[in-house]
Design a protein around this motif. Structure first.
Motif, PDB file in Angstrom:
ATOM      1  N   SER B  71       0.833  -1.195   0.000  1.00 23.36           N
ATOM      2  CA  SER B  71       0.000   0.000   0.000  1.00 23.36           C
ATOM      3  C   SER B  71       0.873   1.251   0.000  1.00 23.36           C
ATOM      4  N   ALA B  72       2.009   1.187   0.705  1.00 23.06           N
ATOM      5  CA  ALA B  72       2.917   2.336   0.698  1.00 23.06           C
ATOM      6  C   ALA B  72       3.453   2.556  -0.707  1.00 23.06           C
ATOM      7  N   MET B  73       3.825   1.466  -1.379  1.00 26.23           N
ATOM      8  CA  MET B  73       4.371   1.542  -2.736  1.00 26.23           C
ATOM      9  C   MET B  73       3.339   2.158  -3.687  1.00 26.23           C
ATOM     10  N   ALA B  74       2.069   1.772  -3.512  1.00 24.81           N
ATOM     11  CA  ALA B  74       1.007   2.303  -4.366  1.00 24.81           C
ATOM     12  C   ALA B  74       0.867   3.811  -4.190  1.00 24.81           C
ATOM     13  N   HIS B  75       1.252   4.296  -3.020  1.00 23.32           N
ATOM     14  CA  HIS B  75       1.207   5.738  -2.788  1.00 23.32           C
ATOM     15  C   HIS B  75       2.523   6.409  -3.153  1.00 23.32           C
ATOM     16  N   GLY B  76       3.412   5.646  -3.745  1.00 26.41           N
ATOM     17  CA  GLY B  76       4.692   6.234  -4.148  1.00 26.41           C
ATOM     18  C   GLY B  76       5.690   6.332  -3.000  1.00 26.41           C
ATOM     19  N   ASP B  77       5.398   5.660  -1.889  1.00 28.25           N
ATOM     20  CA  ASP B  77       6.326   5.687  -0.764  1.00 28.25           C
ATOM     21  C   ASP B  77       7.155   4.410  -0.795  1.00 28.25           C
ATOM     22  N   TRP B  78       8.447   4.565  -1.023  1.00 28.38           N
ATOM     23  CA  TRP B  78       9.314   3.411  -1.186  1.00 28.38           C
ATOM     24  C   TRP B  78       9.846   2.888   0.130  1.00 28.38           C
ATOM     25  N   GLY B  79       9.448   3.501   1.209  1.00 26.39           N
ATOM     26  CA  GLY B  79       9.977   3.088   2.505  1.00 26.39           C
ATOM     27  C   GLY B  79      11.293   3.786   2.793  1.00 26.39           C
ATOM     28  N   ASP B 283      19.582  -4.610   5.104  1.00 23.02           N
ATOM     29  CA  ASP B 283      18.722  -3.439   5.001  1.00 23.02           C
ATOM     30  C   ASP B 283      17.601  -3.771   4.005  1.00 23.02           C
ATOM     31  N   THR B 284      16.614  -4.532   4.471  1.00 20.49           N
ATOM     32  CA  THR B 284      15.619  -5.093   3.557  1.00 20.49           C
ATOM     33  C   THR B 284      14.856  -4.074   2.705  1.00 20.49           C
ATOM     34  N   PRO B 285      14.445  -2.919   3.222  1.00 20.47           N
ATOM     35  CA  PRO B 285      13.689  -2.014   2.341  1.00 20.47           C
ATOM     36  C   PRO B 285      14.467  -1.630   1.087  1.00 20.47           C
TER      37      PRO B 285
END
Lengths: 596, 319
Positions: B71-79, B283-285
């Motif tokens: 869901s974060a990725m869908a909002h353009g948030d790559w972590g 660093d998994t993300p």
């Protein structure tokens, strides 16, 4: 040395009947050397010597660029988030503590106006508070003045659990209050003999309240200054690329005269230790490289006709083989190496002592570590004041065999000793690392000759040293019989270093193996000595307690020390870095210069 | 054709979801954790390490973490990177220009060497030129880049002292000197990587050309009296390039993904070295983001290759 005698000598120094150097010399004669002799004087009421100034440049700047090569580059620049020395080193270029440790174990004032002592009223006689005076006129890189509020804030920031600062344990058990604009007082709950911890060294860096105030606690990750530090240090921040590059330029308003020497500073990251050594020693592309984990022959070869050399700093890092006191092969309540078990072989003191006789420290030092190690029998190797003289080590296969024979371990048909149906077979694990694996081979060979079969295992370092609960191969789970690695001593005081092995610290399933007593060593005398040492303000008695702890570890053969390891750095022939075995490489960066 | 492209893009969505799921699960199951340094540090109480794990959601079940990531990725948030506590997209963008410059130049060099050499060798099979080209190509792709890299360093940096072997993103110069320095420090990595790629590509171009050059229509074209150059360029190459285009298109993601070994040797701060250091630090993300971008690029360039087929050979239709 007798307590009374020492006290009268301290009195002599105080009254001027004996000078400091004579005192330190006499301490050295009885086995205590400069660093701790100085601490003794400090707590005994004599101000610590300002270390002689070896810094010849007579003006600020003009030294050109300083190029540092860290084969693991800094990945973040907030000293209170630093997850390793690389991050501390990078942060330290911009941020500063009140004081730092020099090579002799002296405290060097940086942001402090003076080092606290009983004489100047800085140290309370009961050991429960320290008052630091801050150097007046120091400015943050953005021009705002440095005040006592910044220190109080730094303490509140780091000790707030929600901030998740790695420096939390340095600051958690104390309160810091503002006395006036340029004075702070640190209050301890209990008498604290090692008072020079908060605001000193790696975790001691002060951060500006005006930039971090909004980002204390849960919002700590969002602070813009995490990536663009504004400190008081000799260099101003220019650019940061995590893992690759940190760049700074001279701070023209730096608070120390004639410092810093270099106009710009660059810390490049990445690659491996051997090529870093080559870039400094052989080709001279860089001025300095950190942590040369390279075999000594390689370094010697590079040094021939090169443009640089290796330099060594003595600290307290120790490479050792640890012994498992519990049984790694029996599972109790879903846990191996459980405290409810006893090791079937290693609970026999004769086996542990025989093993200690089978580690050829001299051969290991000569063949592998060269100039970077010293053979030792002690777990605690520094500062000198805390080093035991009661221990000894030897390499003697015959003696080991005899010891095992006498204890009833008889050789079977296959040449492996056994007793009561249990064969002397050990699993020896370590992290994947050339020198360590070579050491394994040397030890295995000697064990074979004495009738002990050793199986070798090596685990990739990122797994071995992780705190991953799910992984069976971590050093703290210790699912093997013996294991080897190095523990760095991070400050010139043994309190943290020795506290690991109290019974309350045993690594178990219950504490998710976060307890640091991984050998699962339990000894009431040890616990009592540590508890006593932690509140003992008399330096002589305190040192005796830590020596007692070291001797208990030695007597019970909890560890087989392999080598006392030195810090190895590479520097160009003209660079004069100020390196201390008791501090981070960049901790005295303001004193570095290049000889013309 | 636009309909074809659209359809292909829609099909890509479930496959990318599948890829991301596999990547995520593999990373979640992999050993090691990002706070290992804390575990060996006596200054850090275990509570802090545990609190950090909880704060960064490492103790949540895998499916929850995956849904969160998605869901974060869908909002353009790559972590954000656990290690740098910095946003992942920022970290990747910092590295991308260097990767594109060095690895892109190497690919370009590989193409500039492989196509003419491969084509010329195929027109004169078993000639002296062909044999020399073949031998060099074999030697080239038998030698791994970590070997040639160190060899180049020993020759050109240590012995001759001509070229620097530590790549610097921060060159202390401006204007033409900056350009020259950038070229100078890229020479070794580009040569090492480019020649390695060129070697295998030359073999490929040559055999693709040989397959076509013997076909009847080529003989016909020659019989009609067309000049050698025209036959080769217009008739043979156009058809022989179809498999070559596939090869090149599928190698394009590598340009963005960096070359892990070469970047390590020359300390090039590219995506490849970011990936390896992130893997080592657990660093998994970052690992997740880099590998996922890589997967997207593979899907995209597959599509581009398919579209190019139609342009090279109009008989291939888009359906």
């Amino acid at each position: 040395m007798l307590d009374k005698e020492l006290r009268s000598m301290i009195g002599d120094v105080k009254d001027g009947r004996m000078d400091r150097r004579a005192f330190i010399k006499r301490m050295a004669a009885v086995g205590l050397t400069a660093p701790m002799a100085n601490q003794i004087l400090a707590i005994g009421g004599v101000a610590m010597a300002q270390s002689p100034n070896p810094y010849p440049p007579t003006k600020r700047g003009g030294g050109g660029p300083l190029k540092l090569l860290w084969w693991q580059g800094p990945t973040l620049l907030n000293p209170h988030f630093a997850t390793g020395t690389k991050d501390q080193d990078g942060s330290r270029l911009f941020y500063e503590p009140l004081a730092s440790w020099d090579a002799n174990g002296n405290l060097n004032p940086i942001l402090a106006a003076e080092i606290p002592s009983v004489a100047n009223g800085g140290l309370a006689a009961d050991g429960k508070s320290v008052t630091w005076k801050i150097k007046p006129g120091v400015k943050w890189h953005d021009g705002k003045p440095l005040t006592a509020d910044d220190f109080v804030f730094t303490w509140a920031y780091a000790s707030d659990a929600a901030t998740a600062a790695v420096s939390i344990s340095t600051y958690a058990d104390m309160t810091v209050e503002k006395v006036d604009g340029l004075t702070i007082r640190i209050q301890f709950k209990n008498p604290t003999p090692f008072w020079a911890n908060a605001f000193v060294g790696a975790y001691g860096c002060v951060i500006p309240q005006h930039l971090f105030a909004e980002y204390k606690g849960a919002k700590s990750r969002e602070a813009p200054s995490n990536l663009a530090p504004v400190g008081t240090g000799p260099y101003k921040f220019v650019e940061f690329k995590p893992g690759d590059l940190v760049r700074g330029q001279i701070n023209p308003d730096y608070h120390m005269p004639n410092r810093p020497h270099f106009d710009t500073i660059e810390m490049k990251g990445g690659g491996d230790a051997v090529s870093a050594a080559r870039a400094v020693i052989q080709t001279g592309e860089f001025d300095f490289a950190w942590n040369m984990q390279v075999e000594d022959d390689v370094l010697l070869r590079l040094e021939k006709g090169g443009k640089g050399k290796t330099i060594y700093a003595v600290g307290g890092d120790i490479e050792f083989i640890a012994i498992n006191f519990t049984d790694p092969n029996t599972e109790v309540d879903g846990e191996r190496s459980s405290m409810k078990t006893k090791h079937p072989l290693l609970s026999d003191p004769a086996v542990r002592q025989a093993l200690a006789l089978l580690v050829d420290r001299d051969a290991i030092r000569k063949a592998i570590y060269g100039r970077a190690g010293r053979a030792t029998a002690n777990y605690l190797n520094g500062p000198e004041k805390f080093v035991s003289k009661n221990t000894s080590w030897e390499f003697n296969i015959d003696k080991a065999s005899k010891m095992l024979e006498d204890a009833g371990w008889k050789a079977g048909a296959d040449g492996i000793r056994e007793k009561g149906g249990k064969k002397l077979k050990l699993l020896y694990q370590t992290s994947i690392n050339g020198p360590r694996q070579k050491t394994q081979a040397i030890v295995k060979q000697a064990c074979q000759k004495a009738g002990i079969e050793v199986e070798l295992k090596s685990v990739v370092a990122s797994v071995f040293f992780s705190s991953d609960v799910a992984n069976p191969d971590t050093y703290s789970k210790f699912y093997s019989d013996i294991e080897e690695f190095q523990i760095p001593m991070t400050q010139p005081d043994p309190a943290l270093h020795m506290r690991r092995y109290i019974s309350a610290n045993v690594a178990t399933k219950e504490n998710k193996w976060q307890g640091q007593n991984f050998p699962r060593y339990v000894n009431k005398d040890y616990d009592a000595a540590i508890a006593a040492a932690e509140t003992e303000t008399d330096p002589v008695k305190r040192a005796a307690l830590y020596i007692k702890c070291n001797d208990l570890l030695w007597k019970d053969t909890v560890f087989i020390p392999v080598l006392h390891r030195l810090k190895v750095e590479a520097a160009s022939n003209t660079l004069r870095p100020a390196i201390s075995g008791w501090a981070n490489e960049t901790d005295n960066i303001q004193d570095w210069y290049r000889e013309a | 054709m636009s309909q074809y492209v659209l359809r292909r893009l829609l099909i890509a969505i479930p496959s990318l979801l599948g890829i991301s799921l596999v990547l995520f699960v593999v990373l979640a199951l992999a050993p090691g954790d990002p706070f290992s340094d804390l575990a060996t540090n006596p200054n850090v109480p275990p509570e802090v390490a545990l609190a950090l794990r909880a704060k960064f959601g490492l103790d949540d079940p895998v499916y929850l973490r995956y849904l969160h990531w998605l869901s974060a990725m869908a909002h353009g948030d790559w972590g954000f990177s656990f290690v740098s506590r910095m946003d992942v997209d920022q970290l990747i963008l910092q590295r991308l220009p260097t990767t594109l410059y060095v690895i892109g130049s190497a690919q370009l060099l590989a193409l500039l060497v492989a196509i003419p050499v491969g084509v010329y060798a195929a027109t004169k099979p078993y000639s002296l030129f062909d044999q020399i080209a073949n031998t060099l190509a074999f030697v080239g792709f038998s030698l791994p880049t970590f070997f040639t890299g160190i060899l180049f360093i020993l020759i050109f940096s240590v012995r001759l002292d001509w070229l620097p072997f530590v790549y610097s993103t921060d060159i202390d110069a401006t204007g033409i000197r900056w350009v020259l320095e950038m070229i100078r420090q890229a020479i070794m990595p580009v040569m090492v990587l480019g020649l390695f790629q060129a070697a295998s590509m030359t073999r490929f171009v040559r055999s693709a050309m040989l397959d076509v050059i013997r076909l009847d229509y080529v003989t016909t074209a020659r019989a009609k009296g067309l000049g050698q150059a025209k036959v080769i360029v217009k008739h043979v190459m156009r058809n022989a390039m179809i498999p070559v285009v596939t090869l090149i298109a599928l190698q394009m993601p590598a340009v963005f993904g960096g070359a892990i070994v070469t970047e390590q040797i020359f300390r090039i701060p590219g995506i490849g070295s970011l990936l390896i250091s992130s893997i080592l630090a657990n660093d998994t993300p970052v690992v997740m983001a880099v590998t996922f971008v890589f997967a997207c690029l593979v899907v995209l360039f597959n599509l581009i290759a398919d579209v190019l087929y139609g342009w090279l050979d109009p008989r291939i239709s888009f359906r």
